[in-house]
Design a protein around this motif. Structure first.
Motif, PDB file in Angstrom:
ATOM      1  N   ILE A  33      18.569 -11.502 -86.937  1.00 28.15           N
ATOM      2  CA  ILE A  33      19.197 -10.625 -87.928  1.00 28.15           C
ATOM      3  C   ILE A  33      18.154  -9.860 -88.726  1.00 28.15           C
ATOM      4  O   ILE A  33      18.398  -8.750 -89.200  1.00 28.15           O
ATOM      5  N   ILE A  34      16.959 -10.457 -88.893  1.00 31.27           N
ATOM      6  CA  ILE A  34      15.956  -9.943 -89.831  1.00 31.27           C
ATOM      7  C   ILE A  34      15.174  -8.795 -89.200  1.00 31.27           C
ATOM      8  O   ILE A  34      14.560  -8.957 -88.145  1.00 31.27           O
ATOM      9  N   PRO A  35      15.135  -7.623 -89.836  1.00 29.24           N
ATOM     10  CA  PRO A  35      14.321  -6.523 -89.310  1.00 29.24           C
ATOM     11  C   PRO A  35      12.846  -6.755 -89.595  1.00 29.24           C
ATOM     12  O   PRO A  35      12.485  -7.501 -90.508  1.00 29.24           O
ATOM     13  N   ALA A  36      11.992  -6.104 -88.830  1.00 31.92           N
ATOM     14  CA  ALA A  36      10.540  -6.307 -88.959  1.00 31.92           C
ATOM     15  C   ALA A  36       9.962  -5.371 -90.020  1.00 31.92           C
ATOM     16  O   ALA A  36       9.143  -4.491 -89.741  1.00 31.92           O
ATOM     17  N   ILE A  37      10.385  -5.587 -91.271  1.00 35.91           N
ATOM     18  CA  ILE A  37       9.864  -4.837 -92.419  1.00 35.91           C
ATOM     19  C   ILE A  37       8.825  -5.716 -93.109  1.00 35.91           C
ATOM     20  O   ILE A  37       9.081  -6.885 -93.372  1.00 35.91           O
ATOM     21  N   VAL A  38       7.648  -5.164 -93.407  1.00 37.05           N
ATOM     22  CA  VAL A  38       6.567  -5.985 -93.952  1.00 37.05           C
ATOM     23  C   VAL A  38       5.989  -5.383 -95.229  1.00 37.05           C
ATOM     24  O   VAL A  38       6.123  -4.188 -95.498  1.00 37.05           O
ATOM     25  N   ASP A  39       5.336  -6.240 -95.992  1.00 41.52           N
ATOM     26  CA  ASP A  39       4.582  -5.826 -97.169  1.00 41.52           C
ATOM     27  C   ASP A  39       3.360  -5.023 -96.706  1.00 41.52           C
ATOM     28  O   ASP A  39       2.624  -5.456 -95.819  1.00 41.52           O
TER      29      ASP A  39
END
Length: 871
Positions: free
Chosen positions: A668-674
């Motif tokens: 479910i989690i998209p690969a968005i990063v800090d």
């Protein structure tokens, strides 16, 4: 009599000491070590159940190549040749290692040395990237290096402890116990900052239900308030801090509505912090797992620097790590943007010093690929050979479907682990059997810089080897015999300690050079020690003296702005999904999933959802729900509760294709990063939620393992066998399905109610219950713990699915440590009222060990006492 062995727990970063006593038959007795400074004998439910997790069922006992058993010599030579050939054809950056906070420091050291010093690439990263990378980045920006200023004792010395994004009761239970004891003894005030009401709130004087992403706004507002109230330590700031004016100016401009809190709650919190000199701010994954995690970390540190509340007894910012050796990995350079001993990869002097120390042929000059970037590069075909050690990225990394496809398409993948049946190992060309906890030896470093020993208490199973030995042998076969000619863990540790002297000479924080000549005998008997460990200093706190590790020698306050989570909400995806751990499970359940005791409390993946959201989604308690994000979807059991805020549902992270194939959260989690740390934003996916429509629901138990094939299933061990929840579509012949499910069995005892659609089937072997299936068109209502307890008995009333009047049903487990059920607690509540959690503990044992269930006990008392009034 077998000697008791002192070791450390393999779970969270608390680093609890344990006493291990082999029982002579492969079993292991586990107790808390009363002399270890992390826990002083306390253990949580997971630690207590460690002895249940050491069986060899499902263990990989010999190498496998292309799914077939192979000799070590052949497997290792294949790995060495494939990596050499790939490097020769495509360059050193065409290969990568992805390692784990489950590795010991010595394992980490050798893997990092092999990749950075000899292969010549920085493409080694760790699952600690998913856990603590934003803290590392925040520490380095503020302090100049990755230093934890305080110690666990500060929790007991503080007058105020602020817990931010940290469900301490479930995720670090022993620290929760220490804090709860301090609160009871000396009146320590506790503030919990969390969108969810968690069990930790049971000891909170104030719970701030912060809006997702509002952390930096909260602490920016606090910084401005501290300045307005004259609470800035002007002398400390003037002499020891840079950037104060810019940080304060930005803080004053902050929009506090981003916190989602009332003015009254903000005023109460700000007043508590302002008036309490001895304040510790504890933060964990709720801060780190964010696209702005580094800014959140620095917003917290800013408040402590501005007030000089750092490095003093009972004062300071305190990051608590998620894994047992996340800190050790950071010390050895296990992250792609670090060198060993907290040295800086992109500092030419540091690189040259490490290169010279290792006598290495070459060193990378730039940071390697961080975890998410690494698997993106794998998907793009840039990484041609991958080695995964002791972790399961197909389950733990965001956008898991892409990760799985990337590994499938990688020309050559190696996995070294305990099993070849993890979701990742099943995709590997070579799987190497590694030693696990209780079988291997070395060191770990916990969240407050305490180095402790893990020691071998069990024989090496089959042909399994320690990870450091596997990496060393491949290094030797790649042509670097002398550099990787290690005999034992003590030799590696001495080298690690000697390299820290190089860091110390550069003025770095991590220096354990006093241990560089430790003998094998002294290493075997090593007692827990907090670093630094030098000729001049051992342990203690950092920064009260105003000495930092930046080029100027001063700390940096950073001007940070609050930012909302990057995954945008819209009409299609209107809800903000929060994720985290559940009390009795760990990571992807490869260890805790072996214990029936740990599966009793919450036996399947669940969705906590606010009543208003549940109504809008057409859900009721015990339904199944589909949670869909832009990256994928998963199914969970519905738990309606006001503990979660409207618009912010919660799901646990632990379930895999081995335990609940339709419930993998990472899909479910998209690969968005800090942007600073590369840490994924795992707690803020945009989702929609709909009811999962099933034609039938089922609950199954069996004395023997069984495979499930339904649309939804969740399977865990039960006392005496296995249990599973299932749901699916279509009409089935339940007797034939049962035979398929459980294997060839004798004719079952059957009960069918055509009017309600209920089907109940029980199978017996030699007059004893061996399996049973309960089917209903609605979620199955049976007394599960009672039915499970009938396995192996004559079970003549099993199809009733509930005990008779002469038999007590304990009900769903509330206290895993003491095996106390909900009904047992309710029966212990005095009808005349006056029940307390402590009284229930005296009567039943619930809550008397790790304390993680005390909040649930308190809720039961509140809901059901006095029962006579309700009757």
């Amino acid at each position: 009599m077998t000697d008791t062995i002192r070791s450390t727990c393999p779970y969270c970063g608390v680093g609890c000491g344990v006493l291990l006593t082999p029982q002579g038959n492969g079993a292991l007795k586990v107790e808390g070590d009363p002399e270890h400074p992390a826990n002083y004998g306390r253990l949580c439910s997971k630690g207590l159940a460690l002895g249940d997790t050491v069986s060899l069922d499902g263990r990989l006992l010999a190498p496998k190549v292309d799914g077939k058993t192979a000799k070590w010599d052949d497997a290792l030579q294949l790995v060495a040749d494939k990596f050499k050939d790939t490097i020769a054809e495509h360059g050193p950056d065409s290969v990568a290692f992805y390692v784990s906070g489950q590795l010991l420091t010595e394992d980490y050291y050798v893997a990092n040395k092999l990749m950075k010093g000899f292969i010549g690439s920085a493409n080694i990263d760790t699952n600690s990237r998913l856990c603590m990378a934003s803290t590392v980045a925040g520490h380095k920006r503020a302090f100049g290096t990755d230093t934890v200023p305080g110690t666990y004792e500060d929790l007991e010395l503080a007058d105020l402890v602020v817990l931010v994004g940290s469900n301490l009761a479930w995720c670090h239970p022993v620290l929760y116990q220490r804090l709860a004891a301090a609160r009871a003894k000396r009146g320590t005030k506790v503030v919990v900052v969390d969108p969810r009401r968690t069990s930790t709130c049971d000891i909170a004087d104030l719970h701030l239900k912060l809006a997702p992403g509002g952390d930096a706004a909260l602490f920016n507002g606090l910084l401005a308030h501290l300045a307005d109230q004259g609470e800035i330590d002007a002398e400390f700031v003037s002499q020891h801090v840079n950037g104060f004016d810019a940080a304060l100016e930005t803080a004053r401009a902050e929009d506090l509505s981003l916190t989602g809190l009332t003015e009254a709650d903000l005023a109460t919190f700000y007043d508590m912090f302002t008036k309490t000199k001895k304040t510790v701010t504890v933060f964990s994954q709720g801060i780190n797992q964010s696209s702005s995690g580094t800014e959140k970390v620095n917003s917290i540190i800013n408040c402590h620097l501005a007030t000089g509340r750092i490095g003093l007894p009972g004062s300071g910012p305190f990051s608590v790590t998620g894994q047992p050796n996340a800190m050790g990995g950071r010390e050895t350079g296990g992250l792609a943007n670090m060198l060993a001993a907290h040295l800086d990869l992109e500092n030419a002097q540091h690189r040259d010093a490490v290169k010279s120390f290792w006598n290495a042929p070459e060193m990378p000059e730039a940071a390697g690929l961080k975890a998410v970037d690494m698997f993106d590069a794998l998907a793009a075909g840039k990484i041609k050979a991958l080695w995964v050690a002791c972790t399961n990225p197909v389950i733990s990394l965001p956008n898991a479907n892409l990760v799985e496809e990337a590994i499938k398409n990688c020309p050559f993948t190696v996995v070294s682990d305990l099993s070849d049946q993890t979701d990742t190992a099943r995709l590997a060309d070579v799987v190497l059997p590694a030693l696990g906890w209780g079988e291997k030896s070395g060191t770990v470093t916990n969240s407050d810089r305490t180095i402790s020993r893990q020691r071998m208490a069990l024989a090496h199973p089959g042909e399994a080897r320690p990870d450091w030995e596997i990496f060393s042998e491949v290094g030797r076969r790649m042509g670097w015999e002398e550099a990787f000619d290690y005999r034992n863990e003590a030799q590696i540790f001495r080298e690690h300690a000697a390299l820290s002297k190089v860091a110390g000479d550069f003025g770095k924080d991590f220096d354990i050079s006093a241990l560089s000549d430790i003998s094998d005998e002294d290493f075997d008997g090593f007692e827990p020690q907090k670093w630094p460990i030098t000729a001049a200093r051992e342990g203690g706190r950092f920064f009260a003296d105003g000495k930092f590790f930046t080029p100027t020698g001063k700390a940096n306050m950073l001007a940070v702005n609050a930012r909302a989570p990057q995954a945008e909400l819209d009409e299609e995806y209107p809800l903000r999904l929060n994720t985290g751990r559940q009390r009795d499970q760990w990571h992807t359940m490869t260890r805790t999933g072996r214990s029936s005791k740990l599966s009793k409390h919450l036996a399947e993946p669940f969705l906590q959802i606010n009543p208003e959201d549940a109504l809008a989604c057409g859900l009721k308690d015990a339904d199944l729900a589909v949670v869909k994000g832009r990256a994928g979807e998963a199914i969970f059991r519905v738990w309606i509760t006001e503990d979660v805020a409207k618009g912010s549902p919660f799901v646990p992270i632990h379930w895999t294709c081995q335990t609940a194939a339709a419930s993998t959260v990472s899909k479910i989690i998209p690969a968005i990063v800090d942007p600073f740390s590369g840490q994924p934003e795992s707690k803020s996916a945009a989702v929609n939620i709909t009811k999962f429509t099933a034609d039938w629901y089922a609950f199954a138990i069996s004395a023997n393992a069984f495979e499930t094939t339904s649309d939804y299933w969740a399977k865990v061990p039960a006392e005496g066998g296995w249990r599973a929840e299932m749901a699916g579509s279509g009409e089935l012949d339940w007797q034939a399905y049962s035979q398929e499910l459980f294997g060839t069995l004798k004719e079952p005892m059957v009960m069918v109610d055509q009017s309600t659609g209920l089907h109940r089937l029980a199978f017996f072997e030699d007059g004893k219950l061996s399996a049973a299936l309960f089917v209903s068109p609605e979620p199955v209502a049976v007394a599960r713990e009672y039915v499970i307890g009938l396995l192996g008995s004559d079970a003549i009333n099993v199809l009733a699915a509930r005990p008779g009047q002469d038999v007590k049903d304990p009900g769903p487990t509330v206290c895993s440590c003491m095996n106390v059920g909900r009904n047992q607690i309710l029966d212990a509540i005095p009808v005349e009222g006056g029940a307390t959690v402590d009284l229930i503990g005296e009567l039943t044992g619930a809550g008397t060990n790790c304390g993680s269930c005390r909040a649930e006990v308190a809720q039961l008392i509140a809901q059901h006492s006095p029962r006579m009034a309700a009757e």
